[in-house]
Structure formats: structure tokens, C-alpha cells
Design a protein around this motif. Structure first.
Motif, mmCIF file in Angstrom:
data_model
loop_
_atom_site.group_PDB
_atom_site.id
_atom_site.type_symbol
_atom_site.label_atom_id
_atom_site.label_comp_id
_atom_site.label_asym_id
_atom_site.label_seq_id
_atom_site.Cartn_x
_atom_site.Cartn_y
_atom_site.Cartn_z
ATOM 1 N N GLY A 344 1.406 -1.876 -12.596
ATOM 2 C CA GLY A 344 0.903 -0.904 -11.639
ATOM 3 C C GLY A 344 1.454 0.487 -11.859
ATOM 4 O O GLY A 344 0.816 1.476 -11.487
ATOM 5 N N LEU A 345 2.627 0.593 -12.477
ATOM 6 C CA LEU A 345 3.179 1.904 -12.778
ATOM 7 C C LEU A 345 2.267 2.696 -13.705
ATOM 8 O O LEU A 345 2.219 3.925 -13.653
ATOM 9 N N ALA A 346 1.545 1.977 -14.563
ATOM 10 C CA ALA A 346 0.656 2.638 -15.518
ATOM 11 C C ALA A 346 -0.814 2.565 -15.111
ATOM 12 O O ALA A 346 -1.550 3.544 -15.250
ATOM 13 N N ASP A 347 -1.249 1.393 -14.593
ATOM 14 C CA ASP A 347 -2.671 1.222 -14.318
ATOM 15 C C ASP A 347 -2.867 0.104 -13.303
ATOM 16 O O ASP A 347 -2.341 -0.995 -13.477
ATOM 17 N N VAL A 348 -3.619 0.396 -12.253
ATOM 18 C CA VAL A 348 -3.894 -0.605 -11.221
ATOM 19 C C VAL A 348 -5.101 -1.461 -11.579
ATOM 20 O O VAL A 348 -5.150 -2.648 -11.266
ATOM 21 N N ASP A 349 -6.074 -0.853 -12.247
ATOM 22 C CA ASP A 349 -7.310 -1.569 -12.566
ATOM 23 C C ASP A 349 -7.050 -2.830 -13.371
ATOM 24 O O ASP A 349 -7.613 -3.895 -13.086
ATOM 25 N N ALA A 350 -6.212 -2.716 -14.394
ATOM 26 C CA ALA A 350 -5.961 -3.866 -15.265
ATOM 27 C C ALA A 350 -5.359 -5.029 -14.486
ATOM 28 O O ALA A 350 -5.762 -6.184 -14.656
ATOM 29 N N MET A 351 -4.408 -4.738 -13.597
ATOM 30 C CA MET A 351 -3.764 -5.803 -12.841
ATOM 31 C C MET A 351 -4.698 -6.369 -11.788
ATOM 32 O O MET A 351 -4.717 -7.589 -11.544
ATOM 33 N N ALA A 376 0.909 -3.872 -7.195
ATOM 34 C CA ALA A 376 0.458 -2.937 -8.234
ATOM 35 C C ALA A 376 -0.005 -1.630 -7.626
ATOM 36 O O ALA A 376 0.291 -0.536 -8.139
ATOM 37 N N ALA A 377 -0.736 -1.711 -6.504
ATOM 38 C CA ALA A 377 -1.218 -0.499 -5.835
ATOM 39 C C ALA A 377 -0.054 0.326 -5.296
ATOM 40 O O ALA A 377 -0.049 1.557 -5.389
ATOM 41 N N ILE A 378 0.947 -0.352 -4.749
ATOM 42 C CA ILE A 378 2.123 0.355 -4.222
ATOM 43 C C ILE A 378 2.891 1.017 -5.356
ATOM 44 O O ILE A 378 3.322 2.173 -5.241
ATOM 45 N N ALA A 379 3.036 0.303 -6.476
ATOM 46 C CA ALA A 379 3.754 0.864 -7.618
ATOM 47 C C ALA A 379 3.064 2.126 -8.119
ATOM 48 O O ALA A 379 3.709 3.141 -8.427
ATOM 49 N N ASN A 380 1.750 2.095 -8.207
ATOM 50 C CA ASN A 380 1.007 3.263 -8.676
ATOM 51 C C ASN A 380 1.091 4.411 -7.679
ATOM 52 O O ASN A 380 1.129 5.582 -8.066
ATOM 53 N N THR A 381 1.135 4.073 -6.395
ATOM 54 C CA THR A 381 1.296 5.106 -5.371
ATOM 55 C C THR A 381 2.651 5.786 -5.498
ATOM 56 O O THR A 381 2.771 7.009 -5.352
ATOM 57 N N LEU A 382 3.674 4.998 -5.802
ATOM 58 C CA LEU A 382 5.008 5.569 -6.005
ATOM 59 C C LEU A 382 5.033 6.502 -7.205
ATOM 60 O O LEU A 382 5.785 7.490 -7.219
ATOM 61 N N VAL A 383 4.229 6.205 -8.201
ATOM 62 C CA VAL A 383 4.136 7.095 -9.364
ATOM 63 C C VAL A 383 3.595 8.451 -8.949
ATOM 64 O O VAL A 383 4.078 9.491 -9.408
ATOM 65 N N LYS A 384 2.602 8.462 -8.057
ATOM 66 C CA LYS A 384 2.048 9.728 -7.574
ATOM 67 C C LYS A 384 3.111 10.533 -6.831
ATOM 68 O O LYS A 384 3.188 11.764 -6.969
#
Length: 417
Positions: A344-351, A376-384
Motif C-alpha cells: 500500500g505504500l506504493a500502490d493500493v490497486d495491486a493489493m 493498504a488504503a491506510i498505508a497509502n494515505t500515510l504516504v500522502k
């Protein structure tokens, strides 16, 4: 088209009236269009539809011949149109032939009548948006057209050639499934990209965030963060764009789940839906606090129909799928959650697609898949949030942290209930 009566005569009459209506709908559009000229209009098109309907109703085997017969006067009329009006456009000619077929479909069957109604509506809309379509085409430069053409060509050539079965040399991966998911995810982004191009550079900041979220929320975040460095007073409006692009990720994931594994949707919808709802409310409050005179022009979004990013996503998806299966076998649900966070840090779609697929195959439970997707969604949100701090100003970082922090907490709370 069947109606609630046993009288076949009434059924035929209703179908003929439907054909007349559909032909009239298209004819009225052609009548109002300058492209229609003197070729055909609001009276001729209903006759085209009625012609096809009568032939299909009483002489169905002669329909191909009837279409061939009508081509002759249409060709003569088209030649005359070119000669007198110097207009070589084929749109009205093709619409006339299509109207004959739509009329035939109304008397063919119930399904044919329904399809005829849908297609006639779509044709009318397509004919009526001539200027916006041409304006959109003019906005696309040669480089973008070549990139799209290459991608579509590879899809048409590669996809049918890929084996639709697990391949041992690829550790059991199904190549056609992987490429299908690449096309699906890229298509989602392309639809949003088209929306952005149609709306043009004067689109509002809200639309910017939504379109950016579907095309690339990370790119939108980076762009907005850089804007605040150039002008620190824009942190409110840039923060709104970042938050909007980030929360679009949740409905995007729901769309992917719906397509890949609809049975998982009831489990995934509550946490992602709650995060979306809270995010929308928070974004609304943020937009309300944004000064009306604050405007910002985002960086131009890139066409998602590019081969290299598509291949990269395919590789990421394949790796995530293999790692998730192995992590589940070796470490159980904890392994899946760790993979979801890192992916999720890199891409949510794949997961999202991976866990939806694994849940559909029974490899993981619905609960594990749902938790993994939310992680995964939370991880990607943290990246933002991290990007806002690292690239943008301190004010932007604080603002994004508070808003997206509330969104993340809402998802965690619903997930734990």
C-alpha cells in the motif's frame, strides 16, 4: 417488443411505433445539426426505422437484401450532398444505415427492442456532442495520440495471445489475468483523464482533486505540495486538492472489488464507505474555509494509456499476488497484513485486486481480505501525509495530517466494530 396482450397485431403496431419514435429521435438531432444538411432529417429518419421494422416483422429473411437496396438511394444522396454542399462527412449516412437496423431490432425480439432503445439514445448523444468531441481531439497532441495508440495496439495484440491458465514458469501466475487487471486499472485512470481533458484547464479545484485521485493521487499530492512552496498562502486550497485526491482512492477500490469479486463488497463497503463519507465531510469543511479568490492551476496530468507505466503496474501486481499467497501460506493473516501495508505504500490497486482475487479463490477469508485492503488504503494515505510534510509547507502538512488522520481513524473504528 412484447406488450401485456395476446393480440399479435397490437404487438407489431407497438413495435412499429417504437421504431418511429427512435427514428424520430435521431432525425430531430440531424435536423438541428448543420452536418445533416439536406441529406435527411426529422421525417426521413423515422421512415428509415419504419422500413427496417416492417422488413424484419414480415420478411425477416430478406433483411440483408433490404439493407442492400436502401444503400443505393443513400449512396446517390450522399454523392449529391458532396457535389452540391462540398461536405464529405459520413456521419449522417452511417446514422441512416444504423437507424434501419435499429428499426429492425424493435420487431426482432424483446431483447432487440431494449438494445435498440439504449443504442438509439447513445447514438443521439454522440451525434449531438460533435463540437466538444472535436475540441477534445484538438487538445490531444501527437505524443499523447501515439502513446494511446501503442497501448491499445499492445492490448489488442498481446491479450488474445496470452495463455488463460496458470503457467509454471511464472510460478503459477495466469498471464491473461494479470494483463486484464492492467487494462482495467489503466482504463479507470483513462476515463478520469478524459474527464479532465474535456473540462479543460479551467476546471475547478474540486474536479482537479477527483480527476487527480483517479489518475494519480500521488502525482496530485506532489504537485499541490510544490505549489505551497511557491506560494505559502495557497495551503488551504492545495490541501483541499490533496485530501480530495486521497479520498477518491476509497471509492476507486470499491469499484475494483465490485469488478473482481462482488461477493466481497458487503464486507469491504462499510470501512471504505465510512472513510469516504468522513473524507467528503472533512473536505467540504476545508473547501468552505477556502477563500473564494484562492485558485491554483495543477500540473497537467499525463495520459494513463502509456506502455511503460502499464507494464510496471503489471509487474507490481504479479509480485504482490505471489508474495501475498506465499505470506498467507507461511505466516497466515499476519503475513497478508504486512504485505498489504508494504504494498500500500506504493500502490493500493495491486493489493486491492490481489486480495479480492484471493478471496474469490478461497485462499484467504473475506475478513482477512477486507482488513488487508483497508490496511493498504491506510498505508497509502500515510504516504500522502508524508509527502505533504516533505515537499510542501508546514501548514500544508498540519492540515493534511489532521484531515486524513480523522479519515484513517474512522476506517479503523468501523473495521474493528
Amino acid at each position: 417488443m412484447v406488450v401485456p396482450t395476446a393480440d399479435p397485431v397490437v404487438e407489431v403496431l407497438v413495435s412499429l411505433l417504437l421504431a418511429l419514435g427512435l427514428g424520430g429521435l435521431i432525425g430531430l438531432e440531424r435536423e438541428q445539426s448543420e452536418s445533416g444538411g439536406s441529406f435527411a432529417g426529422s421525417r426521413t429518419f423515422p421512415l428509415f426505422a419504419l422500413y427496417g421494422a416492417l422488413v424484419q416483422a414480415f420478411f425477416p429473411s430478406a433483411l440483408p437484401l433490404a439493407v442492400g437496396v436502401i444503400v443505393v438511394p443513400l449512396t446517390v444522396a450522399y454523392v449529391g450532398k458532396v457535389w452540391y454542399e462540398r461536405d464529405i462527412g459520413l456521419t449522417t449516412l452511417v446514422a441512416a444505415l444504423l437507424t434501419v437496423l435499429l428499426g429492425a431490432m424493435t420487431t426482432h425480439s424483446d431483447r432487440g427492442a431494449v438494445v435498440a432503445i439504449v443504442v438509439a439514445g447513445a447514438v443521439t448523444v454522440l451525434l449531438s456532442v460533435k463540437d466538444p468531441v472535436h475540441e477534445f481531439a484538438d487538445r490531444i497532441d501527437a505524443h499523447e495520440r501515439r502513446a494511446s495508440a501503442k497501448f491499445v495496439l499492445v492490448v489488442l495484440v498481446v491479450f488474445p495471445a496470452l495463455p488463460d491458465r496458470p503457467v509454471d514458469a511464472l510460478y503459477g501466475l495466469n498471464p491473461r489475468l494479470v494483463w486484464l487487471m492492467v487494462v482495467f486499472v489503466t482504463g479507470l485512470g483513462f476515463v478520469a483523464y478524459l474527464l479532465g481533458r474535456v473540462l479543460g484547464t479551467e476546471r475547478g479545484i474540486a474536479v482537479t482533486g477527483v480527476v487527480g485521485g483517479f489518475v494519480s493521487s500521488t502525482a496530485t499530492t506532489v504537485s499541490m505540495a510544490e505549489k505551497t512552496v511557491q506560494n505559502a498562502t495557497l495551503y488551504h486550497v492545495c490541501g483541499f486538492a490533496v485530501v480530495t485526491a486521497s479520498i477518491v482512492m476509497f471509492p476507486r477500490a470499491l469499484i475494483e472489488v465490485t469488478v473482481v469479486n462482488p461477493a466481497l463488497l458487503p464486507s469491504v463497503a462499510p470501512p471504505l464507505g465510512a472513510m469516504t463519507a468522513v473524507g467528503v465531510v472533512a473536505a467540504g469543511v476545508l473547501y468552505w474555509r477556502t477563500a473564494a479568490e484562492e485558485t491554483v492551476e495543477p500540473e497537467e496530468l499525463k495520459n494513463p494509456f502509456r506502455l511503460r507505466p502499464a507494464l510496471l503496474f503489471g509487474a507490481v501486481f504479479a509480485v504482490v499476488l505471489l508474495v501475498s499467497e506465499s505470506a498467507n501460506e507461511w505466516f497466515g493473516s499476519s503475513g497478508v497484513y504486512a504485505t498489504a501495508f508494504l504494498s500500500g505504500l506504493a500502490d493500493v490497486d495491486a493489493m486491492t485486486i490481489t486480495l479480492s482475487r484471493l478471496a474469490a479463490d478461497g485462499t484467504v477469508s473475506s475478513e482477512v481480505a477486507t482488513t488487508g485492503i483497508v490496511i493498504a488504503a491506510i498505508a497509502n494515505t500515510l504516504v500522502k501525509v508524508a509527502l505533504a510534510w516533505l515537499i510542501g509547507t508546514r501548514e500544508l502538512g498540519k492540515l493534511v495530517t489532521v484531515v486524513l488522520g480523522v479519515v484513517v481513524v474512522s476506517g479503523v473504528v468501523i473495521l474493528g466494530v
